[in-house]
Design an enzyme around this catalytic site. Sequence first.
Site, PDB file in Angstrom:
ATOM      1  N   GLU A  75     -21.349  -3.685   3.230  1.00 56.03           N
ATOM      2  CA  GLU A  75     -21.331  -3.477   1.779  1.00 56.03           C
ATOM      3  C   GLU A  75     -21.952  -4.649   1.040  1.00 56.03           C
ATOM      4  O   GLU A  75     -22.682  -4.465   0.060  1.00 56.03           O
ATOM      5  CB  GLU A  75     -19.890  -3.245   1.301  1.00 56.03           C
ATOM      6  CG  GLU A  75     -19.350  -1.858   1.607  1.00 56.03           C
ATOM      7  CD  GLU A  75     -18.941  -1.681   3.048  1.00 56.03           C
ATOM      8  OE1 GLU A  75     -18.625  -0.536   3.445  1.00 56.03           O
ATOM      9  OE2 GLU A  75     -18.926  -2.686   3.798  1.00 56.03           O
ATOM     10  N   HIS A 144      -8.000   3.523   2.796  1.00 59.21           N
ATOM     11  CA  HIS A 144      -8.971   4.434   2.205  1.00 59.21           C
ATOM     12  C   HIS A 144      -8.444   5.127   0.938  1.00 59.21           C
ATOM     13  O   HIS A 144      -9.059   6.078   0.469  1.00 59.21           O
ATOM     14  CB  HIS A 144      -9.357   5.538   3.204  1.00 59.21           C
ATOM     15  CG  HIS A 144      -9.995   5.055   4.450  1.00 59.21           C
ATOM     16  ND1 HIS A 144      -9.288   4.437   5.450  1.00 59.21           N
ATOM     17  CD2 HIS A 144     -11.282   5.100   4.874  1.00 59.21           C
ATOM     18  CE1 HIS A 144     -10.114   4.127   6.443  1.00 59.21           C
ATOM     19  NE2 HIS A 144     -11.320   4.517   6.121  1.00 59.21           N
TER      20      HIS A 144
END
Length: 359
Positions: A75, A144
């Site tokens: 990321e 998540h």
Amino acid sequence: MTTTHARTAAPAASSGRKTTYREAMREALREALRTDERVFLMGEDVGRYGGCFGVSLGLLEEFGPERIRDAPLSESAFVGAGVGAALAGMRPVVEIMTVNFSLLALDQILNNAATLLYMSGGQLSVPIVIRMTTGAGRQLAAQHSHSLEGWYAHIPGLRVLAPATLTDARYMLAPALADPDPVLIFEHGGLYNVSGELPADAGPVDIDRAAVRRTGTDVSLITYGGSLPKALAAADDLASGGISAEVVDLRTLRPLDDATIGESVARTHRAVLVDEGWRTGSLAAEISARLTEQHFYDLDAPVERVCSAEVPMPYARRLEEAALPQAGKIVAAARRAVGEPVPTGADEAQRQSVTGRPG
């Protein structure tokens, strides 16, 4: 009555189109790619796989690998590449799989994208759009499922959006791409499969303003994103008991639309804030403080907050449901705000959300 909730909305015009939240997001991306050659999409699995949540399905075949770029599992690397592309004149749309993973790119978002305009004396704009999935309710466990958009709403230099309706999913991207500064779009994972009619007259949306989704006179339910359907369901429940609830969809979490929030509370004199983030240091806490600062004498009761339990999001379905704001908890909070009795045990889970234990 103005609302987007299926059970209370007026029938859609026959010229409306049936679609889903996911398809509306995809259509917005397709339009952006077609109309501006500077736009490209980059992220993990956005190409051949079609995106982790299927939003970019088919775009690789339509626009090719130069415009739909699969990125490695880093990321920090691909968000940094997006910041660099924006500085060079491109209009990148960067997709981060979930908000939890965005923390790996926080250096790029906070120390670069959000600050370069200031640190360059206004010389360097960073017109990047970063999309990410947020929220729980799908049994994806703690890594998540969290709602961290309130953290990003804390950062000057960013605009933070939370589309909750089909119209906003379809039409928020264009003004986000037109913004010369970084924009973060938080898409609640529980909304992707939501279907309905996209009104024929739907068009550009004002990303500076909150929206009143349902009018009311007794209490304001103020929320955003994946909690909007729950607030509308709670308003239906309250209406059956004679309590008229107004539902305000924040839409933009930074900058907050203080005017619309304040006008609603000035009408109803009571507020319930529904925020899927944790209660401590939450976006709900910020709005509560602003209401106290700006509308103290409009309030006839303390501001109520309905937030997630202060625990890592559980995997087990019943535990996950218990940890999240639900329509029943919103109803209980609204009844407290208007001074009506709350059934025994109805707000026990909300008390536990503060302490992490019963009592």
